[in-house]
Design an enzyme around this catalytic site. Structure first.
Site, PDB file in Angstrom:
ATOM      1  N   ASP A 197       0.858  -1.188   0.000  1.00  0.00           N
ATOM      2  CA  ASP A 197       0.000   0.000   0.000  1.00  0.00           C
ATOM      3  C   ASP A 197       0.895   1.240   0.000  1.00  0.00           C
ATOM      4  OD1 ASP A 197      -2.925   1.052   0.701  1.00  0.00           O
ATOM      5  OD2 ASP A 197      -1.488   2.180   1.925  1.00  0.00           O
ATOM      6  N   ASN A 205      -3.575  12.883  -3.303  1.00  0.00           N
ATOM      7  CA  ASN A 205      -4.798  13.304  -3.996  1.00  0.00           C
ATOM      8  C   ASN A 205      -5.334  14.629  -3.449  1.00  0.00           C
ATOM      9  OD1 ASN A 205      -5.004  11.126  -5.814  1.00  0.00           O
ATOM     10  ND2 ASN A 205      -6.045   9.850  -4.297  1.00  0.00           N
ATOM     11  N   ASP A 214      -3.133   9.456  -9.992  1.00  0.00           N
ATOM     12  CA  ASP A 214      -3.144   8.420 -11.036  1.00  0.00           C
ATOM     13  C   ASP A 214      -1.753   8.229 -11.634  1.00  0.00           C
ATOM     14  OD1 ASP A 214      -5.820   8.010 -10.642  1.00  0.00           O
ATOM     15  OD2 ASP A 214      -6.475   9.088 -12.452  1.00  0.00           O
ATOM     16  N   GLU A 240      -4.834   2.201  -4.112  1.00  0.00           N
ATOM     17  CA  GLU A 240      -3.374   2.258  -4.084  1.00  0.00           C
ATOM     18  C   GLU A 240      -2.772   0.969  -3.539  1.00  0.00           C
ATOM     19  OE1 GLU A 240      -4.725   4.240  -0.198  1.00  0.00           O
ATOM     20  OE2 GLU A 240      -5.447   3.993  -2.253  1.00  0.00           O
TER      21      GLU A 240
END
Length: 321
Positions: A197, A205, A214, A240
């Site tokens: 992760d 973000n 992204d 993620e």
């Protein structure tokens, strides 16, 4: 027509056919042995098989061809030569019954052609035309089958691929993991798995927008794919999170690879564009297949996920296994 045809039957059948008709024959198999015929079909890979009708009921040949998956679609046309001396004695329904029998024996089509006596040679031109028409029908069906296979392959690849990262997706993992578990147990070899992760990905973000997020995932996928071994597979599990399957790998080796990945990610910043470079870390939870694990690999995944939570709660940028 770009089509290949294989001719199968007795010597007299093959000789008569080749003397009368011009077809794209790739080979002729003069045999009544099922094993020899199936082997010849597998070797020549024809689109269409033209075979002596007597072989249908004797060998169950068309049925055998169609249940042999590696042969793909082979269109089978059964052909029988009748004797003109007997044709007038036949009941009108006899041809229908023989056609039905051929279809019941898995032929795609059944044709009756005239014998060798000259009194009915005027039929040969009509036979040529009919044969060509059946070959065209067979060719269209074979082409449609091939296009369907291509479409299905394309749809399958889409269904099992992650659009953003081009990695295999969660559905692909759910398909592959049980097979890897079965393989490991059958061959008595180790299997390990890691869930990783991106640490503090939400802040990426929030601070830079989802397009930057992204791009981070795309760059991370590229690094993972290029820093694992050939026998290992990386999947985008969701968001993620990524999963890596380490085939033929025990816990110690998997831990070493996971630590190396952790180091590669943390030591090399992500260049988003000329104005933005971000440094990130990852956390990994590791597990190895145990005798008591289920066949689907759910327990294997669950242990890796629990170890990932431990890695996150104990400071991140680390591996727990």
């Amino acid at each position: 027509m770009n089509i290949s045809v294989l001719l199968i039957g007795s010597k007299n059948f093959i000789t008569t056919f080749l003397e009368r008709y011009e077809t794209p024959i790739v080979a002729a198999i003069e045999s009544t042995s099922k094993a020899e015929i199936i082997a010849g079909i597998a070797q020549n890979q024809p689109d269409i098989v033209l075979l002596e009708a007597d072989l249908l009921s004797i060998l169950g040949l068309c049925c055998e061809i169609k249940k042999t998956n590696y042969l793909g679609l082979v269109y089978c046309i059964a052909i029988e030569y009748y004797c003109s001396a007997n044709i007038l004695e036949r009941e009108p329904s006899q041809h229908l019954l023989e056609t039905a029998k051929a279809i019941e024996n898995s032929a795609d089509a059944y044709l009756q052609f005239s014998g060798l006596d000259s009194s009915i040679n005027q039929n040969i031109e009509a036979e040529k035309r009919l044969l060509l028409a059946y070959l065209q029908v067979a060719y269209r069906q074979v082409q449609q089958y091939r296009e369907l296979l291509k479409t299905n392959d394309f749809l399958s690849s889409i269904a099992l691929a992650d659009a953003l990262t081009d990695l295999s997706n969660r559905r692909a993992l759910e398909w592959d993991l049980p097979r890897q578990v079965e393989k490991a147990r059958k061959k008595n070899i180790p299997l390990s798995l890691a869930i990783l992760d991106v640490d503090y990905f939400k802040s990426v973000n929030d601070n830079h927008g989802h397009l930057v997020g992204d791009r981070i995932l795309q760059l991370l996928a590229y690094r993972l794919r290029n820093n694992i071994r050939e026998q290992d597979t990386v999947f985008r599990y969701g968001g993620e999170e990524f999963v890596i399957l380490f085939q033929q790998t025990n816990t110690d080796t998997a831990m070493a690879i996971a630590h190396q990945l952790c180091q590669i990610i943390s030591e090399t910043p992500f260049n988003i564009d000329r104005n933005l470079t971000l440094s990130l870390t990852i956390s990994l939870g590791l597990s190895s297949l145990q005798p008591e694990d289920d066949d689907r690999g759910r327990m294997l995944l669950k242990r890796a996920d629990l170890n990932l939570l431990k890695a996150k709660s104990s400071g991140r940028d680390r591996v727990v296994g």
